[in-house]
Write an enzyme that holds these catalytic residues in place. Structure first.
Site, PDB file in Angstrom:
ATOM      1  N   ALA A 191      30.220  38.101  44.998  1.00  0.00           N
ATOM      2  CA  ALA A 191      31.288  39.003  45.420  1.00  0.00           C
ATOM      3  C   ALA A 191      32.364  39.029  44.340  1.00  0.00           C
ATOM      4  O   ALA A 191      32.367  38.190  43.434  1.00  0.00           O
ATOM      5  CB  ALA A 191      31.884  38.529  46.745  1.00  0.00           C
ATOM      6  N   LYS A 192      33.252  39.980  44.415  1.00  0.00           N
ATOM      7  CA  LYS A 192      34.373  40.017  43.465  1.00  0.00           C
ATOM      8  C   LYS A 192      35.476  40.868  44.060  1.00  0.00           C
ATOM      9  O   LYS A 192      35.209  41.789  44.828  1.00  0.00           O
ATOM     10  CB  LYS A 192      33.927  40.642  42.143  1.00  0.00           C
ATOM     11  CG  LYS A 192      34.832  40.299  40.982  1.00  0.00           C
ATOM     12  CD  LYS A 192      34.460  38.962  40.404  1.00  0.00           C
ATOM     13  CE  LYS A 192      35.267  38.602  39.189  1.00  0.00           C
ATOM     14  NZ  LYS A 192      34.655  37.476  38.475  1.00  0.00           N
ATOM     15  N   GLY A 193      36.704  40.559  43.692  1.00  0.00           N
ATOM     16  CA  GLY A 193      37.840  41.355  44.150  1.00  0.00           C
ATOM     17  C   GLY A 193      38.707  41.766  42.986  1.00  0.00           C
ATOM     18  O   GLY A 193      38.690  41.131  41.929  1.00  0.00           O
TER      19      GLY A 193
END
Ligand code: GLU
Length: 427
Positions: free
Chosen positions: A116-118
């Site tokens: 995941a990444k933000g």
């Protein structure tokens, strides 16, 4: 999006789009693995993409709205894992690519996480501490339903740090009504952070570089190293590699580059940067052009800052034996081909910089157990995982006659695909 029968093609126009680059590398590995077409479709697109518009009341009373993203690429092997970056040029395509790279990275080092990444579009240097805290807390609140130790576990990335992680942990905990340290990693040691986490990415880069040197019969003291970036990745790698005997001949930062063919005194440069805010004006080396510095003849080049620094336009000028990708996505797919022809030994990002997420995994384990390890144990376990993963990638590359990057992707895709097959498709 292209199907597996028409893999994505890279041109000068799109080579710098990280999501196109990620898809191209995925396609190549999937084709070579003869991956099932259905599994390809599952893994080619992110599982979930969340876009939030985050209102923040600024110090002067005005209300500003920032756009943020959290992309969960795959949760097949475990909870989502990956950093959050704050930068003015964040795009959804970039966050998608970074999320997918986290899936492959966690699989390469075989830790039980998905990817995941933000990212939040903002310039944190223009925000006060209070504004940054409000932005962080509201962003966390907006995506809170998708976070959790068993769901998705953020960490620091470009322009975020221990303090930002502490705010995320606190915001999540206030909503959960109990302290939940395992919801983020990269926290301060006093709040459930792991020993060795701040150095972990740089240490991992050093460990895999040492492995590459062994294969070439070189000693650290024979090696001139050029490092781009002097922050969490580049700065730590410089410090640890200098202590190991490497000659760090050049540090390249966004505001200048310093060069000393006899090796820079990294502690003195760090002190200078702390006092003046810049590497420029350092007495222990000469100032050189920061663009040209990338092309210095050296043994190890370690890009430890941003994406797309080695492209089809400059790859032929790179003069290193080993490229250790401390940053995510520093090399475009077109540049890969050039480096391969030049016989540069590439340690691909999803392996080279995986030390960070590996110690994040240790942090998550320690938080869930409520039992903390000493730094030596963290470093020993990190070394075991990095060495094992390096060997697995290089052996795979030799066996299948592919470059190290393709080998790393193939190894990762195979592991994630196996998890999906075993779990089956829920209906
Ligand atoms: N942001 C780091 C990376 O790109 C660390 C991620 C993590 O620890 O979850 O690998």
């Amino acid at each position: 999006m292209a199907t597996m029968t028409s893999p994505i093609s890279i041109s000068l126009q799109n080579e710098k789009n990280p999501w196109i680059a990620a898809a191209a590398r995925f396609d190549e590995a999937a084709l070579r693995l003869k991956l099932d077409e259905g599994i390809c479709k599952v893994l080619r697109a992110p599982n979930k993409e969340i876009t939030v518009n985050i209102p923040v009341q600024l110090d002067d009373g005005r209300i500003e709205v920032f756009t943020g993203y959290r992309v969960q690429h795959s949760l097949a092997r475990g909870p989502g894992k990956g950093g959050i970056r704050f930068a003015p040029d964040v795009t959804l395509d970039e966050v998608r690519a970074l999320a997918s790279w986290m899936t492959w990275k966690c699989a390469v080092v075989n830790i039980p996480f998905g990817g995941a990444k933000g990212g939040v579009i903002c310039d944190p240097h223009l925000l006060s501490d209070m504004e940054l805290e409000k932005l962080t807390r509201r962003y966390t609140a907006e995506i809170i339903d998708f976070l959790g130790p068993e769901r998705d576990v953020p960490a620091p990335d470009v322009n975020t740090n221990e303090q930002v992680m502490a705010w995320i942990m606190d915001t999540y905990s206030m909503h959960a009504r109990h302290t939940t340290t395992a919801v983020v990693t990269g926290k301060p040691a006093s709040l459930g952070g792991s020993r060795g986490r701040p150095e972990a990415t740089g240490r991992g880069c050093m460990i895999v570089t040492l492995q590459a040197l062994k294969r070439m019969g070189l000693a650290p003291s024979d090696c001139r190293v050029v490092i781009q970036g002097f922050g969490n990745v580049g700065g730590m790698a410089a410090r640890l590699m200098a202590a190991m005997g490497f000659k760090i001949v050049c540090i390249i930062e966004y505001d200048g580059a310093v060069y000393n063919p006899r090796g820079l005194d990294i502690a003195a440069l760090q002190k200078h940067r702390k006092e003046t805010g810049s590497v420029a004006g350092f007495g222990g080396g000469e100032a050189i052009d920061k663009t040209e510095a990338m092309f210095l003849e050296c043994d190890v080049l370690l890009p430890g800052a941003t994406e797309n620094v080695i492209t089809s336009l400059n790859a032929d000028r790179i003069r290193c034996k080993i490229l250790c990708e401390g940053a995510n996505g520093p090399t475009t797919p077109l540049a890969d081909e050039v480096l391969f022809d030049k016989k540069v030994f590439v340690i691909p990002d999803i392996l080279a910089n995986a030390g960070g997420v590996t110690v994040s995994y240790f942090e998550w384990v320690q938080d869930r157990q409520g039992f903390f390890w000493n730094e030596q144990l963290v470093n020993t376990r990190l070394e075991e995982i990095m060495v094992e993963s390096f060997d697995a990638v290089v052996e795979f590359a030799e066996k299948h006659q592919v470059n190290n990057r393709t080998a790393a992707y193939m190894l990762a895709l195979d592991r994630v695909a196996a998890a999906i097959k075993l779990r089956g498709i829920y209906a």
